[in-house]
Enzyme design. Sequence first.
Site, PDB file in Angstrom:
ATOM      1  N   VAL A  21      -8.564 -20.548   7.782  1.00  0.00           N
ATOM      2  CA  VAL A  21      -8.549 -21.622   8.779  1.00  0.00           C
ATOM      3  C   VAL A  21      -9.612 -22.667   8.468  1.00  0.00           C
ATOM      4  O   VAL A  21      -9.333 -23.871   8.419  1.00  0.00           O
ATOM      5  CB  VAL A  21      -8.755 -21.057  10.200  1.00  0.00           C
ATOM      6  CG1 VAL A  21      -8.860 -22.197  11.216  1.00  0.00           C
ATOM      7  CG2 VAL A  21      -7.614 -20.121  10.568  1.00  0.00           C
TER       8      VAL A  21
ATOM      9  N   GLY B 191      18.762  -8.701  36.231  1.00  0.00           N
ATOM     10  CA  GLY B 191      19.735  -7.846  36.893  1.00  0.00           C
ATOM     11  C   GLY B 191      21.129  -8.403  36.726  1.00  0.00           C
ATOM     12  O   GLY B 191      21.393  -9.216  35.843  1.00  0.00           O
TER      13      GLY B 191
ATOM     14  N   CYS C  33      25.821  -7.681  33.929  1.00  0.00           N
ATOM     15  CA  CYS C  33      25.904  -7.737  32.465  1.00  0.00           C
ATOM     16  C   CYS C  33      24.664  -7.208  31.747  1.00  0.00           C
ATOM     17  O   CYS C  33      24.755  -6.283  30.940  1.00  0.00           O
ATOM     18  CB  CYS C  33      26.173  -9.177  32.009  1.00  0.00           C
ATOM     19  SG  CYS C  33      27.742  -9.847  32.593  1.00  0.00           S
TER      20      CYS C  33
END
EC number: 1.1.1.132
Length: 438
Positions: free
Chosen positions: A11, A265, A268
């Site tokens: 860095v 929920g 599916c």
Amino acid sequence: MRISIFGLGYVGAVCAGCLSARGHDVVGVDISSTKIDLINNGKSPIVEPGLEELLQKGLATGKLRGTTDFAEAIRATDLSMICVGTPSKKNGDLELDYIESVCREIGYVLRDKNTRHTIVVRSTVLPGTVANVVIPILEDCSGKKAGVDFGVAVNPEFLRESTAIKDYDLPPMTVIGEFDKASGDVLQSLYEELDAPIIRKDIAVAEMIKYTCNVWHATKVTFANEIGNIAKAVGVDGREVMDVVCQDKALNLSQYYMRPGFAFGGSCLPKDVRALTYRAGSLDVDAPLLNSLMRSNTSQVQNAFDMVASYDTRKVALLGLSFKAGTDDLRESPLVELAEMLIGKGFDLSIFDSNVEYARVHGANKDYIESKIPHVSSLLNSDFDQVINDSDVIILGNRDERFRSLANKTPEGKRVIDLVGFMTNATTEDGRAEGICW
């Protein structure tokens, strides 16, 4: 700008090369004399395409030099970037010795420095590190006050090894975490020439953004690998699958599902997660990430229950019962699960959901409601005002727009738990509303 960079690893060296090439006066600082000799001879201390050319340009123009003299570097500059390593300890925590050492060095020099100095942490550190480690050391060693006598900021880097120069020049965003506005202004002026949005946040938010990005990248790699492993086991090329998945920018690769909040929920998602992980198990394909999804989802329902239980009252209003607003579908709704937990623990629960109320009398879900959750449906009340008035704690369960005002203007004497993100800020003026993830 006159900048000192502490730590000349991946860095720090890249920042030194890029900043000096853009005309800033840069002093690279490291305890390794070998790295300093390399820098001062136009050699890169790391393998990074294009970096050596930038370092040589900086040296040729007199904009870059390296030193092991910490004090001299601080005195000669106005802004110090901390780019030292933060390696893992054996227990997974961060090793902060290098950060602490640099902060002490900077603090001692600041004690006798009369001009304002800005300290910028580019090293990756956990939320709270700057507030609880960096600033106290700087203040203790300098005898000065952060935000008054010197500036402090966080500037997380998003550089990838082997493409770091390009990533510096073309970042997806520039994140500035500022302890004081003046420090944020200094950093903004440093990066305004880059073609990227500049996002200014509190320091802890900036610290968390960096970790969230990296963990998200790790999650994507792991997810793709597990899908690929399952795909191969069922005779499908996982690359072909993921190529199509990634073409959906409306849902799959979008902000749509990337909002902290309540559990998923419906008819599916839970069913399909269970089916795919079952198939993976039956084929002896290990998928630990996918296998953890339902457990994590259940944990979020428990978190919501714990929030309710933390208040000294039993009178609770649940606004919303279907898994999302605008539907009467209660199949595997996490709000139904939450309601059942509250009922089971003896809470006096009232529920308002206009879509489900209508469905109870008229809709196709009538049989499901009466046969599967009669104990829950019996608590439904079509009188919105009465549900509010009869409760002490109000749970905002789905994104029905009529619930929004309650999040930011809590009724007198009530408490609000926001599961969906209606709250404009993480806290409200009266302090009586609380978010599940904010």
